[in-house]
Design a protein around this motif. Structure first.
Motif, short mmCIF file in Angstrom:
data_model
loop_
_atom_site.label_atom_id
_atom_site.label_comp_id
_atom_site.label_asym_id
_atom_site.label_seq_id
_atom_site.Cartn_x
_atom_site.Cartn_y
_atom_site.Cartn_z
N LEU A 11 -54.77 12.58 24.90
CA LEU A 11 -55.27 13.96 24.85
C LEU A 11 -55.58 14.37 23.41
N LYS A 12 -54.68 14.07 22.49
CA LYS A 12 -54.87 14.45 21.08
C LYS A 12 -56.09 13.75 20.48
N GLU A 13 -56.24 12.46 20.83
CA GLU A 13 -57.40 11.74 20.30
C GLU A 13 -58.70 12.34 20.81
N LYS A 14 -58.73 12.65 22.08
CA LYS A 14 -59.97 13.20 22.65
C LYS A 14 -60.26 14.60 22.12
N ILE A 15 -59.21 15.37 21.86
CA ILE A 15 -59.40 16.69 21.27
C ILE A 15 -59.97 16.54 19.86
N ALA A 16 -59.48 15.56 19.12
CA ALA A 16 -59.99 15.35 17.75
C ALA A 16 -61.48 15.02 17.77
N PRO A 168 -67.46 18.46 34.65
CA PRO A 168 -67.10 19.42 33.60
C PRO A 168 -68.31 20.05 32.91
N GLU A 169 -69.46 19.38 32.99
CA GLU A 169 -70.67 19.95 32.38
C GLU A 169 -71.05 21.30 33.01
N ARG A 170 -70.64 21.51 34.24
CA ARG A 170 -70.92 22.79 34.90
C ARG A 170 -70.20 23.94 34.22
N SER A 203 -57.28 20.52 32.33
CA SER A 203 -57.30 19.06 32.35
C SER A 203 -58.70 18.49 32.56
N GLN A 204 -59.45 19.13 33.44
CA GLN A 204 -60.70 18.50 33.84
C GLN A 204 -61.86 18.79 32.88
N ASP A 205 -61.74 19.85 32.09
CA ASP A 205 -62.90 20.22 31.27
C ASP A 205 -62.55 20.61 29.82
N TYR A 206 -61.36 20.18 29.35
CA TYR A 206 -60.93 20.61 28.01
C TYR A 206 -61.84 20.07 26.91
N GLU A 207 -62.40 18.86 27.11
CA GLU A 207 -63.25 18.31 26.05
C GLU A 207 -64.49 19.17 25.84
N VAL A 208 -65.11 19.54 26.96
CA VAL A 208 -66.28 20.41 26.88
C VAL A 208 -65.90 21.75 26.24
N ALA A 209 -64.74 22.27 26.62
CA ALA A 209 -64.29 23.56 26.08
C ALA A 209 -64.11 23.47 24.56
N VAL A 210 -63.52 22.37 24.09
CA VAL A 210 -63.32 22.22 22.64
C VAL A 210 -64.67 22.08 21.94
N GLU A 212 -67.24 23.49 22.72
CA GLU A 212 -67.85 24.82 22.72
C GLU A 212 -67.01 25.86 21.99
N GLY A 213 -65.95 25.41 21.30
CA GLY A 213 -65.24 26.34 20.41
C GLY A 213 -63.85 26.77 20.82
N ALA A 214 -63.27 26.15 21.85
CA ALA A 214 -61.90 26.53 22.24
C ALA A 214 -60.94 26.36 21.07
N THR A 215 -60.03 27.31 20.89
CA THR A 215 -58.95 27.15 19.91
C THR A 215 -57.63 26.87 20.61
N MET A 216 -57.62 27.07 21.93
CA MET A 216 -56.44 26.75 22.74
C MET A 216 -56.93 26.14 24.05
N VAL A 217 -56.35 25.00 24.42
CA VAL A 217 -56.64 24.43 25.74
C VAL A 217 -55.35 24.47 26.56
N ARG A 218 -55.50 24.76 27.83
CA ARG A 218 -54.33 24.88 28.72
C ARG A 218 -54.33 23.68 29.66
N VAL A 219 -53.53 22.67 29.28
CA VAL A 219 -53.59 21.40 30.00
C VAL A 219 -52.27 21.11 30.69
N GLY A 220 -52.33 20.91 32.00
CA GLY A 220 -51.14 20.62 32.78
C GLY A 220 -51.11 19.21 33.33
N SER A 221 -51.88 18.98 34.41
CA SER A 221 -51.77 17.72 35.15
C SER A 221 -52.09 16.50 34.30
N LEU A 222 -52.94 16.65 33.32
CA LEU A 222 -53.30 15.51 32.49
C LEU A 222 -52.12 15.05 31.61
#
Ligand SMILES: *Cc1c(COP(=O)(O)O)cnc(C)c1O
Length: 227
Positions: A11-16, A168-170, A203-210, A212-222
């Motif tokens: 998760l951390k690598e993909k967020i980076a 997630p592109e949607r 979990s399913q779309d955090y990469e797209v969110a980041v 597009e400028g997310a400063t916080m992602v809410r990730v559970g199941s992943l």
């Protein structure tokens, strides 16, 4: 726990990578580990791995866990009923789900009673789905203008829930729109409003969110696996 540690590293690598695509660093994005239904010993182990922020969507569960594990930051991310406000105000670092005016009033009342200020995100219903909570984009200005009437509240940004979709592109246009609303309203001076955070992406779309400028992602199941 090895599996969870591995999940967090990936998760951390993909967020980076996603952060770099939006000209930012991994440290510009906070992971809120959504620990609903996860037991207390597991959360304690995950905290030892360096995760400091946990999100819950039910007040009772939040209360029990925050009491058991007081040395991490708790976030309220789910719909909040006005009669449960007293169990949340002062117990969490951030309420992500301010979605209506009477909730804002209830939080301000409780904050007065406790003599504290309360950090919040305004939940915005960008997608316009009927069943989704949140303020409509057209109503944001009026809401932020009125926050001055509730002097205990501190609005630190926006939160949104994207429509659930396997692709997630949607979700990308929804996240992009929330970011542009943040940019737009940041230029105006509202009392006790400082729009620095965007809580978006699960979990399913955090990469797209980041991206597009997310400063916080809410990730559970992943992180914790499908429960
Ligand atoms: C459950 C939940 C999440 C996390 O969902 P996952 O798909 O498990 O990552 C994020 N935000 C809210 C408001 C939730 O209720």
């Amino acid at each position: 726990m090895q599996v969870i540690a591995n999940n967090i590293n990936i998760l951390k690598e993909k967020i980076a990578i996603a952060a770099a695509k939006s000209g930012r660093k991994a440290t510009d994005v906070e992971i809120i580990a959504v620990s609903k239904t996860v037991d207390i010993p597991t959360i304690q182990e995950v905290a030892k791995l360096g995760i400091n922020n946990f999100g819950e969507n039910r007040v009772q569960e939040l209360k029990e866990k925050a009491q058991a594990i007081p040395d991490v930051n708790w976030h309220m991310i789910g719909r909040l009923q006005t009669n449960k406000v007293k169990d949340v105000v002062g117990k969490v670092v951030l309420i992500h789900s301010l979605d209506r005016w009477n909730l804002a009033e209830a939080i301000n009342n409780r904050a007065n009673y406790s003599n504290i200020d309360v950090p919040l995100l305004l939940q915005v219903n960008v997608s316009g789905e009927e069943q989704k909570a949140g303020v409509k984009p057209d109503d944001i200005r009026h809401f932020l203008d009125s926050i001055a009437l509730l002097p205990r509240l501190r609005i630190l940004g926006f939160m949104t829930m994207a429509p659930e979709d396997f692709n997630p592109e949607r979700a990308r246009p929804i996240f992009r729109e929330l970011n542009s609303l943040k940019v737009k309203f940041s230029k105006e001076n509202f009392t006790n409003v400082n729009l620095k955070h965007l809580s978006m992406g699960m979990s399913q779309d955090y990469e797209v969110a980041v991206e597009e400028g997310a400063t916080m992602v809410r990730v559970g199941s992943l992180i914790f696996g499908n429960k």
